[in-house]
Write a protein that holds these residues in place. Structure first.
Motif, PDB file in Angstrom:
ATOM      1  N   CYS A   1       0.930  -0.963   0.253  1.00 21.97           N
ATOM      2  CA  CYS A   1       0.193  -0.056  -0.067  1.00 21.97           C
ATOM      3  C   CYS A   1       0.727   1.915   0.459  1.00 21.97           C
ATOM      4  CB  CYS A   1      -1.017  -0.119   1.211  1.00 21.97           C
ATOM      5  SG  CYS A   1      -0.323   0.109   3.051  1.00 21.97           S
ATOM      6  N   GLY A   2      -0.164   2.331   0.549  1.00 23.84           N
ATOM      7  CA  GLY A   2       0.757   3.586  -0.304  1.00 23.84           C
ATOM      8  C   GLY A   2       1.415   4.123  -1.644  1.00 23.84           C
ATOM      9  N   LEU A   3       2.582   5.029  -1.833  1.00 21.55           N
ATOM     10  CA  LEU A   3       2.980   5.549  -2.973  1.00 21.55           C
ATOM     11  C   LEU A   3       3.724   4.814  -3.755  1.00 21.55           C
ATOM     12  CD1 LEU A   3       4.574   9.155  -1.064  1.00 21.55           C
ATOM     13  CD2 LEU A   3       2.157   8.872  -2.132  1.00 21.55           C
TER      14      LEU A   3
ATOM     15  N   GLN B   1      -5.030  13.468   6.768  1.00 25.83           N
ATOM     16  CA  GLN B   1      -5.707  12.999   5.864  1.00 25.83           C
ATOM     17  C   GLN B   1      -5.117  11.133   4.939  1.00 25.83           C
ATOM     18  OE1 GLN B   1      -8.194  13.058   8.095  1.00 25.83           O
ATOM     19  NE2 GLN B   1      -7.535  15.205   7.883  1.00 25.83           N
ATOM     20  N   ARG B   2      -3.603  11.796   4.835  1.00 20.53           N
ATOM     21  CA  ARG B   2      -3.156  10.843   3.613  1.00 20.53           C
ATOM     22  C   ARG B   2      -1.629  10.937   4.174  1.00 20.53           C
ATOM     23  NH1 ARG B   2      -2.802  11.802  -1.062  1.00 20.53           N
ATOM     24  NH2 ARG B   2      -2.221   8.977  -1.515  1.00 20.53           N
ATOM     25  N   PRO B   3      -2.005  10.525   5.575  1.00 21.94           N
ATOM     26  CA  PRO B   3       0.023  11.190   6.408  1.00 21.94           C
ATOM     27  C   PRO B   3       0.711   9.785   5.957  1.00 21.94           C
ATOM     28  CG  PRO B   3      -1.321  10.310   8.403  1.00 21.94           C
ATOM     29  CD  PRO B   3      -2.496  10.403   7.315  1.00 21.94           C
ATOM     30  N   PHE B   4       0.745   8.589   5.977  1.00 20.17           N
ATOM     31  CA  PHE B   4       1.754   7.620   6.428  1.00 20.17           C
ATOM     32  C   PHE B   4       2.348   6.397   5.217  1.00 20.17           C
ATOM     33  CE2 PHE B   4      -0.042   8.051  11.133  1.00 20.17           C
ATOM     34  CZ  PHE B   4       1.195   8.756  11.571  1.00 20.17           C
ATOM     35  N   GLU B   5       1.678   7.611   3.764  1.00 24.01           N
ATOM     36  CA  GLU B   5       1.357   6.925   2.624  1.00 24.01           C
ATOM     37  C   GLU B   5       2.912   6.850   2.528  1.00 24.01           C
ATOM     38  OE1 GLU B   5      -0.538   5.936   0.998  1.00 24.01           O
ATOM     39  OE2 GLU B   5      -2.301   6.926   2.575  1.00 24.01           O
ATOM     40  N   HIS B   6       4.410   6.867   3.037  1.00 28.04           N
ATOM     41  CA  HIS B   6       5.277   6.522   2.592  1.00 28.04           C
ATOM     42  C   HIS B   6       5.997   5.842   3.344  1.00 28.04           C
ATOM     43  CE1 HIS B   6       5.487  10.036   5.283  1.00 28.04           C
ATOM     44  NE2 HIS B   6       6.163   9.858   5.593  1.00 28.04           N
ATOM     45  N   ILE B   7       5.738   5.846   4.250  1.00 30.03           N
ATOM     46  CA  ILE B   7       6.197   4.749   5.160  1.00 30.03           C
ATOM     47  C   ILE B   7       6.449   3.100   5.266  1.00 30.03           C
ATOM     48  CG2 ILE B   7       6.372   6.477   6.846  1.00 30.03           C
ATOM     49  CD1 ILE B   7       4.020   5.081   8.601  1.00 30.03           C
ATOM     50  N   ALA B   8       5.070   2.717   4.410  1.00 31.73           N
ATOM     51  CA  ALA B   8       4.949   1.476   4.088  1.00 31.73           C
ATOM     52  C   ALA B   8       6.094   0.594   3.981  1.00 31.73           C
ATOM     53  CB  ALA B   8       4.191   1.080   2.643  1.00 31.73           C
ATOM     54  N   PHE B   9       7.241   1.347   3.418  1.00 36.35           N
ATOM     55  CA  PHE B   9       8.493  -0.029   3.484  1.00 36.35           C
ATOM     56  C   PHE B   9       8.999  -0.446   5.007  1.00 36.35           C
ATOM     57  CE2 PHE B   9       8.208   0.831  -1.126  1.00 36.35           C
ATOM     58  CZ  PHE B   9       8.261  -0.754  -1.355  1.00 36.35           C
ATOM     59  N   THR B  10       8.671   0.915   5.973  1.00 38.74           N
ATOM     60  CA  THR B  10       9.630   1.145   6.757  1.00 38.74           C
ATOM     61  C   THR B  10       9.229   0.415   8.244  1.00 38.74           C
ATOM     62  OG1 THR B  10       9.281   3.538   6.464  1.00 38.74           O
ATOM     63  CG2 THR B  10      10.971   2.831   6.476  1.00 38.74           C
ATOM     64  N   VAL B  11       7.344   1.289   8.436  1.00 41.70           N
ATOM     65  CA  VAL B  11       7.297   1.048   9.434  1.00 41.70           C
ATOM     66  C   VAL B  11       7.154  -0.085   9.452  1.00 41.70           C
ATOM     67  CG1 VAL B  11       4.709   1.151   8.270  1.00 41.70           C
ATOM     68  CG2 VAL B  11       5.121   1.780  11.095  1.00 41.70           C
ATOM     69  N   PRO B  12       6.381  -1.919   9.000  1.00 39.78           N
ATOM     70  CA  PRO B  12       6.790  -3.154   9.303  1.00 39.78           C
ATOM     71  C   PRO B  12       8.195  -3.432  10.713  1.00 39.78           C
ATOM     72  CG  PRO B  12       6.185  -2.766   7.261  1.00 39.78           C
ATOM     73  CD  PRO B  12       6.646  -1.416   7.561  1.00 39.78           C
ATOM     74  N   TRP B  13       8.869  -3.219  10.046  1.00 44.70           N
ATOM     75  CA  TRP B  13       9.752  -3.696  10.820  1.00 44.70           C
ATOM     76  C   TRP B  13      10.342  -3.190  12.099  1.00 44.70           C
ATOM     77  CZ3 TRP B  13      10.461  -7.094   7.667  1.00 44.70           C
ATOM     78  CH2 TRP B  13      10.061  -7.252   6.632  1.00 44.70           C
ATOM     79  N   ASN B  14       9.707  -1.504  12.652  1.00 50.74           N
ATOM     80  CA  ASN B  14       9.507  -1.195  14.384  1.00 50.74           C
ATOM     81  C   ASN B  14       8.542  -2.424  14.600  1.00 50.74           C
ATOM     82  OD1 ASN B  14      10.157   1.628  12.068  1.00 50.74           O
ATOM     83  ND2 ASN B  14      10.836   1.668  13.845  1.00 50.74           N
TER      84      ASN B  14
END
Length: 469
Positions: free
Chosen positions: A266-268, A395-408
């Motif tokens: 998902c995301g950008l 309203q679409r604040p996290f479209e750019h973190i889809a590659f990074t946030v899962p690993w946190n």
């Protein structure tokens, strides 16, 4: 001055030891660099050159006696302002904070001081560290040294800008969804988000990590020996472990199972130049004997939206504690984003939090078939400095973190290392993810990429120096 700023921390320490360079002479070069670049970059807060100069003079005297105070004696370091340092308030990037001096150093700052490093400044971040941007209601607008019209990313915006601008070798950031790796990718530096507990965090929160941000993998590895010492204040802090952090050279990757993730789920969408650079880096592994294959995403729309809902509810709860006049000082983008948390029920917030567990399970399942994962760090090359996020939409604040946030959320180590440049001249970051606790492996794989890529062709220069050149 430029030649001194190109030295790694190991080279600096060697020269301090053989007295071919003093900590004071090196600090003066850094100080001149900051004077030339900082008016444009605005990476620093609570910058204290006078104290740094005195500490560098004292370090010079210790090295002259052959009695350094610790393994990092005389090395300048900046610390993200979210990390407490004694005697200074912690603004949290927002004008809404009532500043009160911290009584003690947080763990990361304490370890660096114990080992003799000179903390010369704090680095900027956006309000509450909740933007991937250099925009803040408290700090000046931080800009990307590669192109001052563009964003350095965030939330470790000042740390990334300071590293790329060559304000010394060591910088420390924090990361809860990509806040080390995203700005590292956009500024061409190296950034490591370690396994949860590897570097003690105070205050701790789910997914929140502290890590090194440097121009080279070698410098980050050297920092890990200090930063990774346990601290009782972090209940997730790992026990002492004898790790040879600087053992990162000439690693054999043959037979390694390398998963390449070009779709975040998902995301950008990933821009073509970024996909090309990441694919090229994957070929370096394949040419060295690794088994390279594409893998499916670990993130879903439901997971990302659930985390968004949980974070909104959590932050709105914190903002309700503020008086109305204080709350009004928060960056409007962040305030609008968080206000939606008022409409989220407790049940919905808990369901959102449960998506962090879903991410953990999805990441764990993928690592049954791979040894490391390669992906873009950022899906896009860059965006304007004044924007609070790549979408410029609360309203679409996290479209750019889809590659990074899962690993946190899976507590796994992940790094961003530069793997090339776009046609515009802006850096492109490659994310490398390893299994839980395999932080040294991630450093080794990052060093492999750094070696295959070759030395950075240049680092940004202040406009005044460019004019002279």
């Amino acid at each position: 001055m430029t030649s001194l700023l190109d030295l790694t921390a190991s080279e600096l320490l060697r020269r301090f030891r053989d007295r071919s360079l003093s900590p004071l002479d090196y600090w003066q070069a850094v100080e001149q660099r900051i004077e030339a670049f900082e008016p444009d970059v605005a990476a620093l807060w609570a910058y204290d050159p006078d104290t740094a100069r005195e500490e560098a003079r004292a370090s010079t005297e210790r090295w002259a006696r052959g009695a350094p105070a610790g393994p990092l004696d005389g090395i300048p370091v900046s610390v993200k302002e979210l990390i407490a340092t004694r005697g200074l308030g912690v603004p949290l990037g927002t004008a809404a904070t009532v500043l009160e001096p911290a009584e003690v150093d947080a763990p990361a700052a304490a370890r660096l001081r114990e080992d003799g490093a000179i903390i010369f400044a704090k680095t900027t971040c956006p309000d509450y560290g909740m933007l991937s941007s250099g925009l803040s209601s408290f700090h000046k607008l931080s800009r990307n040294p590669w192109n001052l019209a563009l964003n350095p990313g965030g939330s470790s915006s000042g740390a990334s800008a300071a590293a790329a601008a060559s304000y010394g070798p060591f910088h420390v950031g924090t990361d809860i969804g990509g806040s080390i790796r995203l700005p590292a990718g956009w500024t061409g530096i190296f950034g490591l988000k370690p396994s949860q507990g590897r570097i003690p965090v105070d205050p701790y929160y789910v997914g929140r990590c502290i890590g090194p941000m440097t121009r080279t993998v070698e410098d980050a590895a050297l920092m890990m020996a200090s930063l990774s010492r346990p601290d009782w204040r972090d209940g997730t802090s790992l026990p002492p472990e004898a790790i040879s952090w600087t053992d990162i050279e000439n690693v054999d990757v043959s037979g390694l199972r390398v998963g390449v993730m070009m779709d975040a789920g998902c995301g950008l969408p990933v821009e073509p130049e970024i996909e090309e650079a990441v694919r090229e880096a994957a070929r370096w592994f394949e040419e060295a004997g690794a088994r390279v294959f594409d893998v499916k995403p670990v993130l879903t729309r439901e997971m990302l939206d659930g985390l968004d809902a949980f974070w909104r509810a959590r932050f709105w709860g914190q903002m309700l504690k503020l008086e109305d006049a204080r709350r009004a000082l928060i960056l409007p983008y962040i305030l609008e984003w968080a206000e939606a948390g008022a409409e989220i029920s407790g049940v919905e917030a808990v369901r959102g939090f449960d998506q962090t567990m879903a991410m953990r399970k999805s990441c764990g399942a993928l690592f049954q078939s791979v040894d490391i994962v390669l992906s873009p760090t950022n899906p896009i090359v860059s965006y304007p400095a004044e924007w609070p996020s790549p979408t410029n939409d609360p309203q679409r604040p996290f479209e750019h973190i889809a590659f990074t946030v899962p690993w946190n959320m899976s507590d796994q180590p992940a790094a961003s290392v530069n793997c090339g440049f776009a046609a515009s001249g802006m850096p492109i970051g490659l994310q490398i993810v390893g299994p839980r606790f395999a932080d040294l492996t991630v450093l080794q794989m990052s060093r492999f990429v750094e070696t295959r890529r070759g030395a950075m062709p240049k680092w940004p220069e202040p406009a005044s120096l460019e004019a002279v050149a």
